[in-house]
Design a protein around this motif. Structure first.
Motif, mmCIF file in Angstrom:
data_model
loop_
_atom_site.group_PDB
_atom_site.id
_atom_site.type_symbol
_atom_site.label_atom_id
_atom_site.label_comp_id
_atom_site.label_asym_id
_atom_site.label_seq_id
_atom_site.Cartn_x
_atom_site.Cartn_y
_atom_site.Cartn_z
ATOM 1 N N ALA A 243 0.838 -1.212 0.000
ATOM 2 C CA ALA A 243 0.000 0.000 0.000
ATOM 3 C C ALA A 243 0.868 1.256 0.000
ATOM 4 O O ALA A 243 0.610 2.207 -0.736
ATOM 5 C CB ALA A 243 -0.921 -0.004 1.211
ATOM 6 N N LEU A 244 1.904 1.231 0.797
ATOM 7 C CA LEU A 244 2.812 2.376 0.905
ATOM 8 C C LEU A 244 3.526 2.622 -0.436
ATOM 9 O O LEU A 244 3.709 3.760 -0.856
ATOM 10 C CB LEU A 244 3.844 2.096 2.006
ATOM 11 C CG LEU A 244 4.443 3.308 2.692
ATOM 12 C CD1 LEU A 244 3.389 4.073 3.469
ATOM 13 C CD2 LEU A 244 5.558 2.881 3.640
ATOM 14 N N GLU A 245 3.878 1.533 -1.104
ATOM 15 C CA GLU A 245 4.604 1.645 -2.375
ATOM 16 C C GLU A 245 3.732 2.184 -3.506
ATOM 17 O O GLU A 245 4.204 2.938 -4.345
ATOM 18 C CB GLU A 245 5.174 0.274 -2.796
ATOM 19 C CG GLU A 245 6.318 -0.221 -1.922
ATOM 20 C CD GLU A 245 7.562 0.652 -1.995
ATOM 21 O OE1 GLU A 245 7.789 1.278 -3.038
ATOM 22 O OE2 GLU A 245 8.298 0.710 -0.990
ATOM 23 N N LEU B 271 -4.604 2.962 -10.305
ATOM 24 C CA LEU B 271 -4.111 2.113 -9.222
ATOM 25 C C LEU B 271 -3.706 0.732 -9.767
ATOM 26 O O LEU B 271 -2.673 0.181 -9.342
ATOM 27 C CB LEU B 271 -5.173 1.979 -8.124
ATOM 28 C CG LEU B 271 -4.763 1.206 -6.873
ATOM 29 C CD1 LEU B 271 -3.523 1.823 -6.214
ATOM 30 C CD2 LEU B 271 -5.891 1.157 -5.861
ATOM 31 N N GLN C 170 -6.251 -1.142 3.799
ATOM 32 C CA GLN C 170 -7.638 -1.594 3.658
ATOM 33 C C GLN C 170 -8.047 -1.731 2.190
ATOM 34 O O GLN C 170 -8.787 -2.637 1.827
ATOM 35 C CB GLN C 170 -8.587 -0.622 4.367
ATOM 36 C CG GLN C 170 -8.501 -0.639 5.879
ATOM 37 C CD GLN C 170 -7.425 0.285 6.438
ATOM 38 O OE1 GLN C 170 -6.551 0.746 5.697
ATOM 39 N NE2 GLN C 170 -7.462 0.554 7.721
ATOM 40 N N THR C 171 -7.544 -0.823 1.363
ATOM 41 C CA THR C 171 -7.884 -0.873 -0.065
ATOM 42 C C THR C 171 -7.238 -2.110 -0.711
ATOM 43 O O THR C 171 -7.875 -2.798 -1.521
ATOM 44 C CB THR C 171 -7.432 0.427 -0.766
ATOM 45 O OG1 THR C 171 -8.115 1.508 -0.137
ATOM 46 C CG2 THR C 171 -7.758 0.422 -2.241
ATOM 47 N N ALA D 67 -10.123 -1.879 -8.493
ATOM 48 C CA ALA D 67 -9.174 -0.756 -8.546
ATOM 49 C C ALA D 67 -9.375 0.085 -9.797
ATOM 50 O O ALA D 67 -9.793 -0.433 -10.835
ATOM 51 C CB ALA D 67 -7.752 -1.277 -8.503
ATOM 52 N N SER D 68 -9.066 1.367 -9.681
ATOM 53 C CA SER D 68 -9.142 2.240 -10.859
ATOM 54 C C SER D 68 -7.989 1.881 -11.800
ATOM 55 O O SER D 68 -7.057 1.161 -11.409
ATOM 56 C CB SER D 68 -9.014 3.700 -10.423
ATOM 57 O OG SER D 68 -7.682 3.950 -10.007
ATOM 58 N N SER E 35 -9.326 -5.026 0.240
ATOM 59 C CA SER E 35 -10.578 -5.060 -0.530
ATOM 60 C C SER E 35 -10.343 -5.537 -1.967
ATOM 61 O O SER E 35 -11.163 -6.284 -2.509
ATOM 62 C CB SER E 35 -11.219 -3.672 -0.556
ATOM 63 O OG SER E 35 -11.680 -3.339 0.707
ATOM 64 N N GLY F 221 0.865 3.895 -3.109
ATOM 65 C CA GLY F 221 0.120 5.113 -2.735
ATOM 66 C C GLY F 221 -1.337 4.891 -2.408
ATOM 67 O O GLY F 221 -2.207 5.640 -2.833
ATOM 68 N N THR F 222 -1.588 3.834 -1.619
ATOM 69 C CA THR F 222 -2.963 3.599 -1.180
ATOM 70 C C THR F 222 -2.953 3.109 0.273
ATOM 71 O O THR F 222 -1.906 3.139 0.915
ATOM 72 C CB THR F 222 -3.684 2.605 -2.130
ATOM 73 O OG1 THR F 222 -5.046 2.548 -1.798
ATOM 74 C CG2 THR F 222 -3.084 1.218 -2.088
ATOM 75 N N THR F 223 -4.114 2.651 0.777
ATOM 76 C CA THR F 223 -4.144 2.183 2.166
ATOM 77 C C THR F 223 -4.169 0.651 2.213
ATOM 78 O O THR F 223 -4.532 0.002 1.219
ATOM 79 C CB THR F 223 -5.386 2.720 2.896
ATOM 80 O OG1 THR F 223 -6.541 2.287 2.176
ATOM 81 C CG2 THR F 223 -5.383 4.228 2.982
#
Lengths: 68, 150
Positions: free
Chosen positions: A20-22, A44, A28-29, A40-41, A32, A24-26
């Motif tokens: 997630a950090l790499e 992403l 939790q995402t 995901a878009s 999911s 750029g998201t969380t």
């Protein structure tokens, strides 16, 4: 939507938090997306695929794409 | 990330200012409570109590946010996590489904209106506070449902 994120992550011994950090998201995402609750878009999806050095089609399964 | 760091710095200044204002208003409220007239009604006491509670909540929340933002500013990973949390596409979708940030803005405006109206008509005060509580509860419910579904 089915993805190979979990499998690819396990191969690299990467936690959801680290991925997630790499990208750029969380965390939790990522959870999911892995369980198929969230699609995901394009941006992403590209970031995740690019991180693993693969194409989007190699990470995300588009066989059920007509259902979306 | 530098732009976000500046934004966080600005937020720290704003939250610090809010904390100071809340503390000053809180001290004023404590001293003004000593000058309550003998014929003061219960509803007048409720409104001043509500204001005091609101001021204290704003002060405490601002203080917590200052500490949180300062910690994030001193740690690169925490700052990135904060940035990701604010720009996460899934959370953005959930927030927009729950009516944020418009609902927060209208709630603040309604609370301000309730406090002002409270000086003239107590029924309007209760109605506005009830409406704010209802809309916040609905928003929180929608957010919770979306978070479990998405």
């Amino acid at each position: 939507m089915k993805t190979r994120i979990k499998e690819l992550r396990k191969k690299r011994k990467l936690s959801q938090e680290e991925l997630a950090l790499e990208v750029g998201t969380t965390r939790q995402t990522i959870t999911s997306i892995e369980v198929g609750k969230y699609t995901a878009s394009l941006v992403l999806a590209y970031k995740i695929a690019h991180y693993f050095g693969l194409t989007i089609e190699e990470v995300f399964d588009f066989s059920n794409a007509n259902e979306f | 990330m530098e732009e976000f760091r500046t934004k966080v710095n600005r937020r720290i200044i704003l939250a610090s200012g809010l904390t100071l204002v809340a503390v000053a208003l809180g001290i004023y409220a404590v001293f003004s409570l000593q000058n309550v007239p003998d014929d003061a009604t219960m509803s007048a006491g409720f409104i001043s109590g509500f204001q005091f509670g609101l001021i204290m909540s704003i002060g405490i929340l601002s203080m917590v946010s200052v500490v949180k933002l300062r910690r994030a500013l001193n740690d690169e990973i925490k700052l990135k996590v904060l940035y990701n949390k604010e720009h996460d596409e899934r959370l953005k979708t959930i927030r927009s489904k729950a009516g944020q940030p418009l609902l927060s803005i209208t709630s603040v405006l309604m609370i301000i209106a309730a406090i002002i109206a409270g000086y003239f008509n107590i029924v309007v005060f209760y109605t506005l506070v009830a409406a704010v509580l209802a809309q916040l509860a609905i928003s929180a419910g929608v957010k919770l449902v979306c978070m479990t579904k998405m």
